[in-house]
Design an enzyme around this catalytic site. Structure first.
Site, PDB file in Angstrom:
ATOM      1  N   LYS A 119       3.553  50.064  20.077  1.00  0.00           N
ATOM      2  CA  LYS A 119       4.819  50.765  20.002  1.00  0.00           C
ATOM      3  C   LYS A 119       4.620  52.257  19.783  1.00  0.00           C
ATOM      4  CE  LYS A 119       5.911  47.158  17.171  1.00  0.00           C
ATOM      5  NZ  LYS A 119       6.331  46.540  15.932  1.00  0.00           N
ATOM      6  N   GLU A 151      -0.966  56.895  25.403  1.00  0.00           N
ATOM      7  CA  GLU A 151      -1.226  56.325  24.077  1.00  0.00           C
ATOM      8  C   GLU A 151      -0.916  57.378  23.005  1.00  0.00           C
ATOM      9  OE1 GLU A 151      -1.511  54.055  21.998  1.00  0.00           O
ATOM     10  OE2 GLU A 151      -3.543  53.240  21.901  1.00  0.00           O
ATOM     11  N   ASP A 152      -0.572  56.919  21.826  1.00  0.00           N
ATOM     12  CA  ASP A 152      -0.294  57.861  20.733  1.00  0.00           C
ATOM     13  C   ASP A 152      -1.582  58.503  20.223  1.00  0.00           C
ATOM     14  OD1 ASP A 152      -1.221  55.462  19.632  1.00  0.00           O
ATOM     15  OD2 ASP A 152       0.362  55.284  18.133  1.00  0.00           O
ATOM     16  N   ASP A 158      -8.533  56.596  18.557  1.00  0.00           N
ATOM     17  CA  ASP A 158      -9.242  56.643  17.276  1.00  0.00           C
ATOM     18  C   ASP A 158     -10.641  56.052  17.457  1.00  0.00           C
ATOM     19  OD1 ASP A 158      -9.693  56.834  14.531  1.00  0.00           O
ATOM     20  OD2 ASP A 158      -8.520  55.068  14.027  1.00  0.00           O
ATOM     21  N   ILE A 194      -2.260  59.750   9.816  1.00  0.00           N
ATOM     22  CA  ILE A 194      -0.996  60.443   9.993  1.00  0.00           C
ATOM     23  C   ILE A 194       0.108  59.485  10.440  1.00  0.00           C
ATOM     24  CG2 ILE A 194      -1.966  62.723  10.494  1.00  0.00           C
ATOM     25  CD1 ILE A 194      -1.940  61.929  13.416  1.00  0.00           C
TER      26      ILE A 194
HETATM   27  P1  IMP Z   1      -8.276  52.492  18.076  1.00  0.00           P
HETATM   28  O1  IMP Z   1      -8.290  51.177  18.751  1.00  0.00           O
HETATM   29  O2  IMP Z   1      -9.091  52.503  16.817  1.00  0.00           O
HETATM   30  O3  IMP Z   1      -8.607  53.668  18.960  1.00  0.00           O
HETATM   31  O4  IMP Z   1      -6.839  52.680  17.473  1.00  0.00           O
HETATM   32  C1  IMP Z   1      -5.786  53.057  18.177  1.00  0.00           C
HETATM   33  C2  IMP Z   1      -4.547  52.652  17.418  1.00  0.00           C
HETATM   34  O5  IMP Z   1      -4.714  52.721  15.979  1.00  0.00           O
HETATM   35  C3  IMP Z   1      -3.457  53.653  17.719  1.00  0.00           C
HETATM   36  O6  IMP Z   1      -2.752  53.270  18.871  1.00  0.00           O
HETATM   37  C4  IMP Z   1      -2.619  53.596  16.472  1.00  0.00           C
HETATM   38  O7  IMP Z   1      -1.686  52.549  16.562  1.00  0.00           O
HETATM   39  C5  IMP Z   1      -3.580  53.266  15.362  1.00  0.00           C
HETATM   40  N1  IMP Z   1      -3.960  54.475  14.608  1.00  0.00           N
HETATM   41  C6  IMP Z   1      -5.146  55.105  14.598  1.00  0.00           C
HETATM   42  N2  IMP Z   1      -5.130  56.179  13.805  1.00  0.00           N
HETATM   43  C7  IMP Z   1      -3.874  56.245  13.285  1.00  0.00           C
HETATM   44  C8  IMP Z   1      -3.213  57.156  12.381  1.00  0.00           C
HETATM   45  O8  IMP Z   1      -3.761  58.140  11.879  1.00  0.00           O
HETATM   46  N3  IMP Z   1      -1.923  56.866  12.102  1.00  0.00           N
HETATM   47  C9  IMP Z   1      -1.261  55.801  12.618  1.00  0.00           C
HETATM   48  N4  IMP Z   1      -1.823  54.934  13.467  1.00  0.00           N
HETATM   49  C10 IMP Z   1      -3.122  55.156  13.798  1.00  0.00           C
HETATM   50 MG    MG Z   2      -0.759  52.221  18.617  1.00  0.00          MG
END
Ligand code: IMP
Ligand code: MG
Length: 178
Positions: A42, A98-99, A102, A152
């Site tokens: 979302k 994507e938001d 990470d 954040i």
């Molecule tokens: P990844 O799979 O670790 O790259 O994570 C991606 C997802 O983790 C993002 O789409 C977010 O939903 C969540 N996420 C990562 N860092 C943050 C943050 O600082 N705040 C809120 N959600 C985060």
């Molecule tokens: Mg997300």
């Protein structure tokens, strides 16, 4: 400002300007092409909506949702798709929106999954990039802001499903994590 927010990192003005810049890059790169813009729910929702309305190319909307076991403030490697796209993307140019990128667990899984459906190209557009926490070899083609390792919220980003409605991006007070 919301009582749980300690400081604002990106104001509404900055978010609007970054959407202008990213849309300009995409509009230039995809001139004359048909693009399927796939948002990852979302968290993408505010960014997606602000970006999409700035596109002046031939584009259609689609969405996916993914969950990863692990919980807390970090995703795990076990990603699972909870909502799939409806469009046939074979032979199409795809942009994933994507938001935040990470660890890269979510996007590397989703990108591979979409690539298996024979699109002609797949690129990634992320509002935020936290390169210091990367676990997968994945890069965004379009990125808004590069940030340090801080958690954040706001503008679609949540903590425990809260704060997505904030129109800016901020850091939570430590009390809010309890
Ligand atoms: P990844 O799979 O670790 O790259 O994570 C991606 C997802 O983790 C993002 O789409 C977010 O939903 C969540 N996420 C990562 N860092 C943050 C943050 O600082 N705040 C809120 N959600 C985060
Ligand atoms: Mg997300």
């Amino acid at each position: 400002m919301h009582k749980d927010v300690e400081r604002v990192i990106y104001s509404q003005q900055q978010l609007s300007e970054v959407c202008d810049r990213l849309a300009l890059e995409i509009n230039n790169d995809y001139k004359g092409k048909k693009v399927v813009v796939i948002g990852i729910l979302k968290g993408c929702i505010m960014f997606y909506s602000d970006l999409f309305r700035r596109l002046d190319i031939d584009c259609t909307m689609d969405f996916m949702a993914a969950a990863s076991y692990g919980g807390g403030t970090q995703s795990s490697g076990n990603v699972r798709i909870t909502k799939d796209i409806t469009a046939d993307i074979s032979g199409r140019d795809v942009i994933i929106v994507e938001d935040i990128l990470d660890t890269g667990n979510t996007l590397s899984y989703i990108k591979e999954y979409l690539e298996s459906r024979s699109p002609s190209s797949v690129r990634i557009c992320t509002l935020l990039d936290k390169p210091s926490r990367r676990k997968k070899d994945i890069k965004a083609d379009y990125k808004g802001f590069i940030i340090d390792d801080i958690f954040i919220v706001g503008y679609g980003l949540d903590y425990d499903e809260k704060y997505r409605n904030l129109p800016y991006i901020g850091v939570l007070r430590s009390e809010a994590y309890r």
